[in-house]
Design a protein around this motif. Structure first.
Motif, PDB file in Angstrom:
ATOM      1  N   LYS A  86       2.508   8.710  -6.609  1.00 52.22           N
ATOM      2  CA  LYS A  86       2.808  10.113  -6.314  1.00 52.22           C
ATOM      3  C   LYS A  86       3.970  10.610  -7.169  1.00 52.22           C
ATOM      4  CE  LYS A  86       4.119  13.086  -2.451  1.00 52.22           C
ATOM      5  NZ  LYS A  86       4.419  13.116  -1.009  1.00 52.22           N
TER       6      LYS A  86
ATOM      7  N   LYS B  21       0.839  -1.210   0.000  1.00 51.36           N
ATOM      8  CA  LYS B  21       0.000   0.000   0.000  1.00 51.36           C
ATOM      9  C   LYS B  21       0.872   1.258   0.000  1.00 51.36           C
ATOM     10  CE  LYS B  21      -3.140   2.542   2.953  1.00 51.36           C
ATOM     11  NZ  LYS B  21      -2.942   2.969   4.292  1.00 51.36           N
ATOM     12  N   ASN B  22       1.838   1.303   0.915  1.00 51.00           N
ATOM     13  CA  ASN B  22       2.703   2.485   1.035  1.00 51.00           C
ATOM     14  C   ASN B  22       3.585   2.695  -0.193  1.00 51.00           C
ATOM     15  OD1 ASN B  22       1.691   3.137   3.571  1.00 51.00           O
ATOM     16  ND2 ASN B  22       3.256   1.972   4.639  1.00 51.00           N
TER      17      ASN B  22
ATOM     18  N   SER C 151       2.984   1.572  -3.236  1.00 49.62           N
ATOM     19  CA  SER C 151       2.099   1.929  -4.350  1.00 49.62           C
ATOM     20  C   SER C 151       1.768   3.411  -4.331  1.00 49.62           C
ATOM     21  CB  SER C 151       0.802   1.115  -4.293  1.00 49.62           C
ATOM     22  OG  SER C 151       1.053  -0.246  -4.498  1.00 49.62           O
ATOM     23  N   GLU C 152       1.417   3.926  -3.161  1.00 50.11           N
ATOM     24  CA  GLU C 152       1.102   5.348  -3.028  1.00 50.11           C
ATOM     25  C   GLU C 152       2.302   6.216  -3.393  1.00 50.11           C
ATOM     26  OE1 GLU C 152      -0.314   5.822   0.994  1.00 50.11           O
ATOM     27  OE2 GLU C 152      -2.211   4.806   0.553  1.00 50.11           O
TER      28      GLU C 152
END
Length: 103
Positions: A20, A12-13, A15-16
């Motif tokens: 970004k 999740k982290n 991917s974000e």
């Protein structure tokens, strides 16, 4: 199996962060786990494959380095790599040590 929740959170982290930074794909991810973290490398690898399905990390190469336990003795000041379940100085056998790495 905390490896699955850990893998899911890392995916999740990452991917974000990738989105970004306008990345289309993550091709490789390098992680370090201390030997005392309780993370089983093989189980984590399996869980990582599950967690990356249908994400920007799917198919990414995973490199996992396990950091050994290293302590510094507060009595004789030597640095050693003790066994995980018997954390004492490798020289004088004192248990008055500070963990330098491997958590």
């Amino acid at each position: 199996m905390h490896e699955l929740s850990l893998a899911t959170e890392i995916v999740k982290n990452v991917s974000e962060l990738a989105l970004k930074n306008k990345a289309n794909k993550v091709i490789q991810l390098s992680l370090e786990f201390g030997v005392m973290s309780g993370v089983e490398k093989e189980i984590f690898n399996f869980c990582f494959d599950i967690a990356t399905k249908n994400t920007i990390l799917e198919g990414a190469k995973l490199l996992v380095k396990v950091i050994p336990l290293q302590v510094k003795c507060q009595k004789c000041f030597s640095v050693s790599n003790p066994e995980i379940f018997y954390i004492v100085c490798g020289e004088c056998k004192s248990n008055d040590v500070i963990i330098l790495s491997g958590k």
